[in-house]
Design a protein around this motif. Structure first.
Motif, PDB file in Angstrom:
ATOM      1  N   MET A  67       1.535  14.066  13.733  1.00  0.00           N
ATOM      2  CA  MET A  67       2.840  13.499  14.041  1.00  0.00           C
ATOM      3  C   MET A  67       3.667  13.376  12.756  1.00  0.00           C
ATOM      4  O   MET A  67       3.188  12.893  11.736  1.00  0.00           O
ATOM      5  N   ALA A  68       4.897  13.825  12.802  1.00  0.00           N
ATOM      6  CA  ALA A  68       5.766  13.803  11.623  1.00  0.00           C
ATOM      7  C   ALA A  68       6.222  12.379  11.310  1.00  0.00           C
ATOM      8  O   ALA A  68       6.462  11.574  12.209  1.00  0.00           O
ATOM      9  N   THR A  69       6.324  12.070  10.018  1.00  0.00           N
ATOM     10  CA  THR A  69       6.735  10.754   9.544  1.00  0.00           C
ATOM     11  C   THR A  69       7.860  10.909   8.536  1.00  0.00           C
ATOM     12  O   THR A  69       7.837  11.824   7.714  1.00  0.00           O
ATOM     13  N   ARG A  70       8.838  10.028   8.581  1.00  0.00           N
ATOM     14  CA  ARG A  70       9.897  10.066   7.576  1.00  0.00           C
ATOM     15  C   ARG A  70       9.294   9.909   6.190  1.00  0.00           C
ATOM     16  O   ARG A  70       8.373   9.127   5.986  1.00  0.00           O
ATOM     17  N   ILE A  71       9.848  10.657   5.231  1.00  0.00           N
ATOM     18  CA  ILE A  71       9.278  10.686   3.895  1.00  0.00           C
ATOM     19  C   ILE A  71       9.264   9.302   3.254  1.00  0.00           C
ATOM     20  O   ILE A  71       8.302   8.932   2.575  1.00  0.00           O
ATOM     21  N   ASN A  72      10.309   8.494   3.478  1.00  0.00           N
ATOM     22  CA  ASN A  72      10.300   7.159   2.861  1.00  0.00           C
ATOM     23  C   ASN A  72       9.202   6.282   3.471  1.00  0.00           C
ATOM     24  O   ASN A  72       8.539   5.510   2.782  1.00  0.00           O
ATOM     25  N   LYS A  73       8.994   6.418   4.776  1.00  0.00           N
ATOM     26  CA  LYS A  73       7.931   5.668   5.446  1.00  0.00           C
ATOM     27  C   LYS A  73       6.558   6.151   4.983  1.00  0.00           C
ATOM     28  O   LYS A  73       5.637   5.346   4.777  1.00  0.00           O
ATOM     29  N   TYR A  74       6.419   7.451   4.797  1.00  0.00           N
ATOM     30  CA  TYR A  74       5.155   8.024   4.323  1.00  0.00           C
ATOM     31  C   TYR A  74       4.780   7.438   2.961  1.00  0.00           C
ATOM     32  O   TYR A  74       3.648   6.998   2.751  1.00  0.00           O
ATOM     33  N   LEU A  75       5.740   7.431   2.021  1.00  0.00           N
ATOM     34  CA  LEU A  75       5.461   6.905   0.680  1.00  0.00           C
ATOM     35  C   LEU A  75       5.163   5.412   0.714  1.00  0.00           C
ATOM     36  O   LEU A  75       4.385   4.908  -0.099  1.00  0.00           O
ATOM     37  N   SER A  76       5.764   4.728   1.675  1.00  0.00           N
ATOM     38  CA  SER A  76       5.478   3.304   1.857  1.00  0.00           C
ATOM     39  C   SER A  76       4.071   3.102   2.405  1.00  0.00           C
ATOM     40  O   SER A  76       3.314   2.268   1.919  1.00  0.00           O
ATOM     41  N   GLU A  77       3.707   3.882   3.407  1.00  0.00           N
ATOM     42  CA  GLU A  77       2.410   3.716   4.066  1.00  0.00           C
ATOM     43  C   GLU A  77       1.236   4.069   3.158  1.00  0.00           C
ATOM     44  O   GLU A  77       0.151   3.504   3.286  1.00  0.00           O
ATOM     45  N   VAL A  78       1.442   5.023   2.241  1.00  0.00           N
ATOM     46  CA  VAL A  78       0.357   5.379   1.328  1.00  0.00           C
ATOM     47  C   VAL A  78       0.273   4.422   0.145  1.00  0.00           C
ATOM     48  O   VAL A  78      -0.607   4.529  -0.702  1.00  0.00           O
TER      49      VAL A  78
ATOM     50  N   CYS B  32       5.275   3.109  -2.945  1.00  0.00           N
ATOM     51  CA  CYS B  32       6.445   2.276  -3.233  1.00  0.00           C
ATOM     52  C   CYS B  32       7.045   1.793  -1.925  1.00  0.00           C
ATOM     53  O   CYS B  32       6.605   2.197  -0.850  1.00  0.00           O
ATOM     54  N   SER B  33       8.051   0.954  -2.010  1.00  0.00           N
ATOM     55  CA  SER B  33       8.753   0.506  -0.819  1.00  0.00           C
ATOM     56  C   SER B  33       9.635   1.636  -0.284  1.00  0.00           C
ATOM     57  O   SER B  33       9.914   2.603  -0.985  1.00  0.00           O
ATOM     58  N   ARG B  34      10.103   1.490   0.949  1.00  0.00           N
ATOM     59  CA  ARG B  34      10.996   2.509   1.517  1.00  0.00           C
ATOM     60  C   ARG B  34      12.309   2.576   0.748  1.00  0.00           C
ATOM     61  O   ARG B  34      12.872   3.651   0.546  1.00  0.00           O
ATOM     62  N   ARG B  35      12.791   1.428   0.319  1.00  0.00           N
ATOM     63  CA  ARG B  35      14.031   1.387  -0.462  1.00  0.00           C
ATOM     64  C   ARG B  35      13.871   2.160  -1.768  1.00  0.00           C
ATOM     65  O   ARG B  35      14.729   2.943  -2.167  1.00  0.00           O
TER      66      ARG B  35
ATOM     67  N   THR C 143       2.239  -5.507  -4.290  1.00  0.00           N
ATOM     68  CA  THR C 143       1.444  -5.079  -3.147  1.00  0.00           C
ATOM     69  C   THR C 143       1.321  -3.569  -3.107  1.00  0.00           C
ATOM     70  O   THR C 143       1.998  -2.858  -3.864  1.00  0.00           O
ATOM     71  N   ASN C 144       0.469  -3.080  -2.230  1.00  0.00           N
ATOM     72  CA  ASN C 144       0.438  -1.657  -1.886  1.00  0.00           C
ATOM     73  C   ASN C 144       0.774  -1.465  -0.406  1.00  0.00           C
ATOM     74  O   ASN C 144       0.620  -0.389   0.150  1.00  0.00           O
ATOM     75  N   ASP C 145       1.245  -2.548   0.220  1.00  0.00           N
ATOM     76  CA  ASP C 145       1.591  -2.548   1.646  1.00  0.00           C
ATOM     77  C   ASP C 145       3.099  -2.396   1.800  1.00  0.00           C
ATOM     78  O   ASP C 145       3.837  -3.384   1.764  1.00  0.00           O
ATOM     79  N   GLY C 146       3.554  -1.163   1.966  1.00  0.00           N
ATOM     80  CA  GLY C 146       4.983  -0.905   2.061  1.00  0.00           C
ATOM     81  C   GLY C 146       5.640  -1.491   3.287  1.00  0.00           C
ATOM     82  O   GLY C 146       6.830  -1.808   3.270  1.00  0.00           O
ATOM     83  N   ASP C 147       4.871  -1.682   4.365  1.00  0.00           N
ATOM     84  CA  ASP C 147       5.463  -2.173   5.604  1.00  0.00           C
ATOM     85  C   ASP C 147       5.937  -3.623   5.504  1.00  0.00           C
ATOM     86  O   ASP C 147       6.837  -4.046   6.220  1.00  0.00           O
ATOM     87  N   ILE C 148       5.322  -4.391   4.607  1.00  0.00           N
ATOM     88  CA  ILE C 148       5.689  -5.804   4.510  1.00  0.00           C
ATOM     89  C   ILE C 148       6.959  -6.010   3.685  1.00  0.00           C
ATOM     90  O   ILE C 148       7.643  -7.024   3.811  1.00  0.00           O
ATOM     91  N   VAL C 149       7.306  -5.016   2.861  1.00  0.00           N
ATOM     92  CA  VAL C 149       8.374  -5.188   1.877  1.00  0.00           C
ATOM     93  C   VAL C 149       9.725  -5.450   2.525  1.00  0.00           C
ATOM     94  O   VAL C 149      10.420  -6.411   2.189  1.00  0.00           O
ATOM     95  N   ASN C 150      10.118  -4.600   3.450  1.00  0.00           N
ATOM     96  CA  ASN C 150      11.451  -4.703   4.029  1.00  0.00           C
ATOM     97  C   ASN C 150      11.647  -5.977   4.836  1.00  0.00           C
ATOM     98  O   ASN C 150      12.731  -6.543   4.874  1.00  0.00           O
TER      99      ASN C 150
END
Length: 240
Positions: free
Chosen positions: A1-12, A15-18, A114-121
């Motif tokens: 499944m394709a993922t937006r590049i900013n979300k991908y870098l966040s999930e790995v 960095c944050s999506r921003r 953190t290394n958890d990009g999902d929590i940042v935003n």
């Protein structure tokens, strides 16, 4: 499944999506050797690089949450080439992490890493009304008019700051609790009223208080993380 590049870098945990959007805009990210656009998507088989470094997902990676007492002079950035006094080189954590938000170079106090990009935003988004508490000292004596003006809103950056809690602690010292994060907000608010900040220290973010000495860090406790997730449960993300 394709993922937006900013979300991908966040999930790995890169960095944050921003921050990812900034890196993409600056042409520092490639997908299969090509510079993507904001919103480009990544497939599992794609090769993603940032500044020439291959980025891969690490299966079963444990989320890291640190509370760090940033000293004056350290910069909250992961760009180690641009800024030698960066937070990453300072704490020398053995795994890749990045700061949540910023605390300017002349300020000190609590910042999360953190290394958890999902929590940042969720934490950063102003509409979520998450509290950040600061102790501030200024260059001259403050009075009730200053406290009233700071708490009811000050015009900076072509806007009026949101109402906030302000309490005088001494002749030139006050506590302020913000729920928004405009660039250098407290310094600009004080300058707008004719004051200069002498020292600025963040002592709390949401439910987590600063309780380590300058330059030190600790992991969130289990109880702190549970409460943080409870507070974030109804928060909206910056991105869908």
């Amino acid at each position: 499944m394709a993922t937006r590049i900013n979300k991908y870098l966040s999930e790995v945990g890169y960095c944050s999506r921003r921050e990812a959007d900034r890196l993409i805009h600056e042409g520092k990210v490639t997908i299969n050797g090509k510079i993507p656009k904001i919103g480009s998507k990544v497939e599992e088989s794609d090769q993603v690089e940032v500044k020439g470094q291959r980025i891969k997902k690490i299966t079963g990676q444990k989320n890291i949450y640190l509370a760090f007492n940033k000293p004056v002079g350290i910069v909250c950035t992961t760009d180690r080439k641009v800024e030698p006094n960066n937070v990453i080189d300072f704490i020398k954590y053995p795994k890749r992490i990045f700061p949540i938000g910023r605390l300017d170079k002349l300020s000190e106090g609590l910042i999360f890493l953190t290394n958890d990009g999902d929590i940042v935003n969720k934490i950063l988004r102003a509409r979520n009304n998450h509290e950040k508490e600061y102790i501030v000292k200024v260059n001259r004596q403050i009075n009730s008019d200053f406290i009233q003006s700071m708490s009811s809103g000050v015009e900076i950056l072509d806007t009026i700051t949101k109402n906030c809690f302000v309490k005088q602690l001494g002749p030139k010292k006050f506590k302020i609790i913000l729920t928004q994060g405009l660039n250098r907000q407290i310094r600009r608010m004080c300058e707008s009223l004719g004051y200069r900040v002498r020292s600025l220290k963040r002592v709390r973010i949401m439910n987590i208080e600063l309780d380590v000495s300058t330059g030190k860090y600790r992991e969130f406790t289990k109880e702190e993380l549970l409460e943080l997730n409870r507070l974030l449960k109804k928060s909206s993300k910056t991105y869908d």
